[in-house]
Design a protein around this motif. Structure first.
Motif, mmCIF file in Angstrom:
data_model
loop_
_atom_site.group_PDB
_atom_site.id
_atom_site.type_symbol
_atom_site.label_atom_id
_atom_site.label_comp_id
_atom_site.label_asym_id
_atom_site.label_seq_id
_atom_site.Cartn_x
_atom_site.Cartn_y
_atom_site.Cartn_z
ATOM 1 N N ASP A 156 8.754 0.567 18.580
ATOM 2 C CA ASP A 156 9.993 1.225 18.145
ATOM 3 C C ASP A 156 9.822 2.741 18.164
ATOM 4 O O ASP A 156 10.679 3.480 18.678
ATOM 5 C CB ASP A 156 10.377 0.753 16.743
ATOM 6 N N ILE A 157 8.719 3.205 17.592
ATOM 7 C CA ILE A 157 8.471 4.651 17.545
ATOM 8 C C ILE A 157 8.194 5.183 18.948
ATOM 9 O O ILE A 157 8.657 6.271 19.316
ATOM 10 C CB ILE A 157 7.289 4.953 16.603
ATOM 11 N N LYS A 158 7.469 4.410 19.733
ATOM 12 C CA LYS A 158 7.169 4.831 21.106
ATOM 13 C C LYS A 158 8.465 4.973 21.914
ATOM 14 O O LYS A 158 8.627 5.918 22.690
ATOM 15 C CB LYS A 158 6.247 3.823 21.759
ATOM 16 N N GLY A 159 9.403 4.045 21.720
ATOM 17 C CA GLY A 159 10.675 4.146 22.442
ATOM 18 C C GLY A 159 11.476 5.366 22.051
ATOM 19 O O GLY A 159 12.079 6.037 22.902
ATOM 20 N N ASP A 160 11.491 5.688 20.745
ATOM 21 C CA ASP A 160 12.214 6.882 20.296
ATOM 22 C C ASP A 160 11.579 8.150 20.866
ATOM 23 O O ASP A 160 12.285 9.089 21.277
ATOM 24 C CB ASP A 160 12.226 6.947 18.765
ATOM 25 N N LEU A 161 10.255 8.188 20.884
ATOM 26 C CA LEU A 161 9.568 9.368 21.421
ATOM 27 C C LEU A 161 9.800 9.486 22.921
ATOM 28 O O LEU A 161 9.999 10.594 23.444
ATOM 29 C CB LEU A 161 8.073 9.291 21.109
ATOM 30 N N GLU A 162 9.793 8.362 23.637
ATOM 31 C CA GLU A 162 10.025 8.411 25.081
ATOM 32 C C GLU A 162 11.430 8.905 25.400
ATOM 33 O O GLU A 162 11.649 9.562 26.420
ATOM 34 C CB GLU A 162 9.785 7.029 25.688
ATOM 35 N N SER A 163 12.405 8.609 24.521
ATOM 36 C CA SER A 163 13.759 9.123 24.748
ATOM 37 C C SER A 163 13.796 10.634 24.632
ATOM 38 O O SER A 163 14.590 11.302 25.301
ATOM 39 C CB SER A 163 14.738 8.488 23.751
ATOM 40 N N VAL A 164 12.939 11.202 23.773
ATOM 41 C CA VAL A 164 12.844 12.661 23.659
ATOM 42 C C VAL A 164 12.145 13.241 24.887
ATOM 43 O O VAL A 164 12.575 14.256 25.441
ATOM 44 C CB VAL A 164 12.090 13.051 22.372
ATOM 45 N N LEU A 165 11.073 12.582 25.319
ATOM 46 C CA LEU A 165 10.352 13.076 26.499
ATOM 47 C C LEU A 165 11.228 13.012 27.747
ATOM 48 O O LEU A 165 11.082 13.847 28.648
ATOM 49 C CB LEU A 165 9.080 12.246 26.713
ATOM 50 N N ALA A 166 12.151 12.049 27.788
ATOM 51 C CA ALA A 166 13.040 11.934 28.949
ATOM 52 C C ALA A 166 13.982 13.118 29.069
ATOM 53 O O ALA A 166 14.487 13.404 30.162
ATOM 54 C CB ALA A 166 13.838 10.632 28.865
ATOM 55 N N LEU A 167 14.223 13.848 27.955
ATOM 56 C CA LEU A 167 15.091 15.022 28.014
ATOM 57 C C LEU A 167 14.504 16.122 28.890
ATOM 58 O O LEU A 167 15.223 17.007 29.350
ATOM 59 C CB LEU A 167 15.336 15.568 26.605
ATOM 60 N N SER A 168 13.194 16.078 29.103
ATOM 61 C CA SER A 168 12.549 17.104 29.925
ATOM 62 C C SER A 168 12.893 16.957 31.403
ATOM 63 O O SER A 168 12.601 17.852 32.193
ATOM 64 C CB SER A 168 11.029 17.042 29.741
ATOM 65 N N GLY A 169 13.502 15.837 31.780
ATOM 66 C CA GLY A 169 13.871 15.628 33.174
ATOM 67 C C GLY A 169 12.775 15.041 34.026
ATOM 68 O O GLY A 169 12.997 14.711 35.186
ATOM 69 N N GLU A 170 11.582 14.892 33.486
ATOM 70 C CA GLU A 170 10.471 14.299 34.223
ATOM 71 C C GLU A 170 9.660 13.384 33.304
ATOM 72 O O GLU A 170 8.505 13.680 32.993
ATOM 73 C CB GLU A 170 9.582 15.380 34.835
ATOM 74 N N PRO A 171 10.260 12.280 32.847
ATOM 75 C CA PRO A 171 9.540 11.386 31.931
ATOM 76 C C PRO A 171 8.294 10.778 32.545
ATOM 77 O O PRO A 171 7.349 10.425 31.828
ATOM 78 C CB PRO A 171 10.579 10.306 31.607
ATOM 79 N N GLU A 172 8.277 10.653 33.880
ATOM 80 C CA GLU A 172 7.102 10.063 34.527
ATOM 81 C C GLU A 172 5.881 10.970 34.432
ATOM 82 O O GLU A 172 4.745 10.524 34.664
ATOM 83 C CB GLU A 172 7.415 9.763 35.996
ATOM 84 N N ALA A 173 6.069 12.252 34.079
ATOM 85 C CA ALA A 173 4.931 13.162 33.953
ATOM 86 C C ALA A 173 4.132 12.906 32.682
ATOM 87 O O ALA A 173 2.980 13.323 32.582
ATOM 88 C CB ALA A 173 5.406 14.607 33.982
#
Length: 449
Positions: free
Chosen positions: A293-310
């Motif tokens: 659950d926490i990992k998913g919320d954090l990944e949604s924030v990282l996706a805002l950077s436009g390069e979540p795969e990085a």
């Protein structure tokens, strides 16, 4: 009767654990020319009440440390500009004289191009230091009701803003939209709890802390957030998700003396969460939140950077996290944060019944985003194929995804893991990963060939 410089007295009484009326007065400043008048008045009162013969007055003066008489230039044009009203020079002269401010009109080369006063404030008005202080006194005596009420006007220009900058407000809004609440905690924290959470960095100790639980500057935001979480749980809150953005402070080890240049300040985003996954309701489950659950919320924030795969989240160890449920966050091989379950030993000392999950990441890494690029949609249909792969327990889904991505061509548009199976029919040391692969081509329809 005496005078001491406020800068020399400030904080001295508290350093000795004392609180005296003399310290209170001298820290805020007293009239540095009023000692002779004060002792004479005190002597006069003593003689009137009890009689006696006064002795000689002994004066000890350190001329080098006495304040200098301040001479301030006051411009008539500045008065009009600040107050928005033209006050005649006669009225200004009268006000300055009524206040006891010695003044004279400045005359350069016997030609006055602008009405300027040289003003000397009396010694008991040690709050008068600059021209704005004098204008404030004039407005007070002149009368605030006599000053015009006008809407200020100014020409504003739009400042340039790069499209590659991700604002902290956007990150805050993303977390709030996913059920988190922003907290603001002190930068001063308890040394004991912080020592448990961060064993790698040496904290900066305060010379004069407000209390024992605010004796050092934080090296991690988790310290303050855990205290806020405990505060909420003690008030029957069964679903707590808190995040904060702020600076963390550290210093190089074994410093003989510390200056501002020696302090390393890093802005971070951190969060703590525990309790129910969903709010209590007849239709919702009573399950508690977990690592994903926490990992998913954090990944949604990282996706805002436009390069979540990085960003790569992989199993790692942290002194404050559970050895089996902790992971590091890396971007292009650089460690930028951690996420995981609070270490059981720390959890037990806090006396909390729910498992606590935490994350912390450097915000400088995510506030720089890449611009989205437009690609035309394919006119040809997508093809999806689902596959199941049986692998050893030690092999992670990330390894499998990397292997597939390296072997596939540009036609692979999406790859997702939708099931993990362990149990009957599979070796206990192995697991089954089910993945969905979506293919499409921009110029032709794909076939099984």
């Amino acid at each position: 009767s005496a005078f001491f410089s406020p800068t020399a007295i400030a904080g001295r009484a508290r350093s000795y654990g004392m609180s005296t009326d003399a310290a209170h007065r001298f820290e805020r400043g007293v009239d540095w020319q009023g000692q002779a008048r004060a002792i004479e008045r005190a002597t006069e009162l003593l003689l009137k009440i009890s009689g006696g013969e006064p002795g000689p007055t002994v004066v000890t003066i350190d001329e080098a440390n006495l304040p200098a008489m301040k001479v301030i230039e006051l411009r008539a044009s500045r008065i009009s500009l600040v107050l928005g009203v033209d006050i005649s020079t006669d009225i200004v002269d009268e006000i300055l004289n009524r206040l006891g401010f010695a003044n004279r009109v400045l005359d350069q080369n016997n030609e006055i191009t602008e009405h300027i006063w040289e003003v000397s404030a009396p010694s008991h008005r040690f709050d008068i230091a600059i021209e704005a202080d004098l204008i404030e006194e004039i407005s007070r005596v002149y009368g605030y009701n006599n000053l015009p009420v006008r809407t200020p006007r100014a020409s504003l220009s739009m400042l340039p803003r790069s499209e590659t900058d991700l604002s902290l407000n956007r990150i805050r809004h993303q977390l709030v939209s996913r059920g988190w609440f922003e907290a603001i905690t002190y930068s001063f924290v308890d040394a004991g709890l912080q020592g448990q959470l961060d064993t790698t960095q040496e904290p900066i100790e305060l010379a004069n802390p407000l209390s024992s639980d605010m004796s050092v500057m934080r090296t991690t935001i988790w310290t303050g957030l855990l205290n806020s979480l405990i505060y909420n749980l003690n008030r029957q809150q069964d679903q707590v998700r808190l995040f904060e953005t702020g600076l963390c402070f550290s210093q190089a080890p074994n410093q003989s003396s510390l200056t501002f240049d020696d302090i390393d300040q890093v802005r971070k985003l951190a969060g703590v969460a525990c309790g129910r996954r969903e709010s209590e309701n007849w239709v919702n489950s009573s399950e508690v939140i977990d690592f994903f659950d926490i990992k998913g919320d954090l990944e949604s924030v990282l996706a805002l950077s436009g390069e979540p795969e990085a960003f790569v989240i992989s199993a790692d160890k942290h002194p404050a996290l559970h050895p089996g449920q902790s992971a590091s966050i890396e971007k292009y091989g650089e460690n930028v944060g951690f996420i995981g379950l609070l270490d059981p030993r720390i959890h037990q000392s806090l006396d909390i019944r729910y498992p606590i999950f935490l994350f912390e990441i450097k915000t400088d890494i995510i506030i720089s985003k890449s611009l989205a690029e437009h690609t035309p949609m394919s006119r040809f249909p997508e093809v999806r194929r689902d596959i199941a792969i049986i692998v050893d327990q030690k092999i992670t889904a990330k390894d499998v995804r990397s292997c597939i991505n390296s072997a596939a061509d540009d036609s692979l548009q999406n790859l997702k893991l939708f099931d993990v199976y362990r149990g009957k029919g599979i070796d206990p040391n192995r697991k089954s990963l089910a993945l969905g692969l979506t293919f499409t081509h921009s110029s032709r329809t794909l076939t099984d060939d």
